[in-house]
Scaffold this active site. Structure first.
Site, mmCIF file in Angstrom:
data_model
loop_
_atom_site.group_PDB
_atom_site.id
_atom_site.type_symbol
_atom_site.label_atom_id
_atom_site.label_comp_id
_atom_site.label_asym_id
_atom_site.label_seq_id
_atom_site.Cartn_x
_atom_site.Cartn_y
_atom_site.Cartn_z
ATOM 1 N N ASN A 9 0.867 -1.183 0.000
ATOM 2 C CA ASN A 9 0.000 0.000 0.000
ATOM 3 C C ASN A 9 0.902 1.230 0.000
ATOM 4 O O ASN A 9 1.457 1.596 1.035
ATOM 5 C CB ASN A 9 -0.903 -0.027 1.241
ATOM 6 C CG ASN A 9 -1.804 1.190 1.310
ATOM 7 O OD1 ASN A 9 -1.850 2.000 0.382
ATOM 8 N ND2 ASN A 9 -2.530 1.338 2.414
ATOM 9 N N LYS A 11 0.055 4.238 -0.410
ATOM 10 C CA LYS A 11 -0.642 5.412 0.138
ATOM 11 C C LYS A 11 -0.371 6.655 -0.742
ATOM 12 O O LYS A 11 -0.223 6.522 -1.950
ATOM 13 C CB LYS A 11 -0.225 5.645 1.588
ATOM 14 C CG LYS A 11 -0.376 4.386 2.446
ATOM 15 C CD LYS A 11 -0.307 4.652 3.908
ATOM 16 C CE LYS A 11 -0.329 3.327 4.655
ATOM 17 N NZ LYS A 11 -0.498 3.481 6.070
ATOM 18 N N GLU A 169 -5.924 -5.615 10.121
ATOM 19 C CA GLU A 169 -4.958 -4.558 10.398
ATOM 20 C C GLU A 169 -5.316 -3.866 11.713
ATOM 21 O O GLU A 169 -6.151 -2.944 11.720
ATOM 22 C CB GLU A 169 -4.975 -3.517 9.275
ATOM 23 C CG GLU A 169 -4.590 -4.078 7.925
ATOM 24 C CD GLU A 169 -3.988 -2.999 7.047
ATOM 25 O OE1 GLU A 169 -2.844 -3.170 6.638
ATOM 26 O OE2 GLU A 169 -4.645 -1.980 6.802
ATOM 27 N N GLY A 175 1.537 1.922 10.806
ATOM 28 C CA GLY A 175 2.433 3.074 10.708
ATOM 29 C C GLY A 175 3.023 3.508 12.039
ATOM 30 O O GLY A 175 3.588 4.593 12.141
HETATM 31 C C1 PEP Z 1 -1.227 -0.094 5.928
HETATM 32 O O1 PEP Z 1 -1.330 1.090 5.711
HETATM 33 O O2 PEP Z 1 -2.058 -0.876 5.454
HETATM 34 C C2 PEP Z 1 -0.120 -0.555 6.748
HETATM 35 C C3 PEP Z 1 -0.156 -1.771 7.208
HETATM 36 O O3 PEP Z 1 0.896 0.353 6.984
HETATM 37 P P1 PEP Z 1 2.281 0.046 7.749
HETATM 38 O O4 PEP Z 1 2.845 -1.226 7.173
HETATM 39 O O5 PEP Z 1 3.140 1.237 7.470
HETATM 40 O O6 PEP Z 1 1.954 -0.124 9.197
#
Ligand code: PEP
Length: 254
Positions: A9, A11, A169, A175
């Protein structure tokens, strides 16, 4: 047979040249692996087309959008439809990411509409669920996950559900550098799979791909991916660095 995969992802990161560079670096690194991993890249909208062209020759690479609008078409300035995404080679779409839920107030009704629209349009939903830190501290993790699964996912027909990928998640791990321990993640993944077993039976539940997301990196990927009910990852920050993402991909069991 369950598909194991890692989804990146990106983003709201990367511009055209850095997206091309990162995609090319991944393609170059992966070509020598004996078992090419299944990879989904999720660039920002303006980058989809160019990344689509680059990955086209590689059947183990797929393309996801990070969002879309639930209407077929219409006067929705600034929005993007499922058919537009399909037309540039998108095969998957992330729905219900915690950033969409929290920062853009996307609630269950809207997410359910997006889930149905994606399936109608032939896009594979990567449907995200996860509890907040306070949910976890108040022992409400499974209540929160039930509330996110019930309106959309658990009301699908078995045939429709079999097209869906789930991403667990925990919001407190996204993050933040805080990862759920493999034991914490496995406990939740097994519980999620059990809900699908209750709804649609053993084969459908066993075949569902359930990804873990939340600060996955090169050091913790192997341990997470070796858990019985974790079928890969949805990776944010660490997917922006070619070398680190490559290490994560290598941690995916064949
Ligand atoms: C996400 O945004 O789906 C995610 C898991 O981010 P990160 O790996 O940076 O925690």
């Amino acid at each position: 047979m369950r598909t194991k995969l890692v989804a990146a992802n990106w983003k709201m990161h990367l511009d055209l040249s850095s997206a091309i560079e990162l995609t090319q670096a991944l393609l170059d690194q992966i070509k020598d692996l004996p078992n090419p991993p299944n990879v989904i890249l999720s660039p920002g909208f303006p980058l989809l087309s160019v990344v689509s062209d680059k990955i086209k020759p590689y059947s183990n690479f797929k393309l996801a959008a990070q969002n879309f609008h639930e209407s077929v078409s219409g006067a929705f300035t600034g929005e993007v439809s499922a058919d537009m995404l399909r037309s540039v080679g998108v095969t998957h779409v992330i729905i219900g990411h915690s950033e969409r839920r929290q920062l853009f107030s996307e609630g269950e009704d809207r997410l359910t509409a997006k889930l149905h629209r994606a399936l109608e349009a032939g896009l594979i939903p990567i449907f995200c669920i996860g509890e907040s830190l306070s949910d976890r501290e108040e022992n409400k993790t499974f209540d929160r996950l039930s509330a996110q699964l019930e309106p959309g996912i658990l009301n699908l027909s078995k045939e429709a559900f079999e097209k869906v990928i789930i991403a667990y998640e925990p919001v407190w791990a996204i993050g933040t550098g805080k990862t759920a321990t493999p034991a914490q993640a496995q406990e939740v993944h097994a519980w999620i799979r059990q809900q699908f077993h209750t709804q649609w039976g053993a084969t459908t539940a066993e075949n569902c791909t359930i990804l873990y997301g939340g600060s996955v990196n090169a050091s913790n990927a192997s341990e997470l991916f070796s858990c019985a009910d974790i079928d890969g990852g949805l990776v944010g920050g660490a997917s922006l660095k070619a070398n680190e993402f490559y290490q994560i991909l290598k941690a995916l069991p064949a």
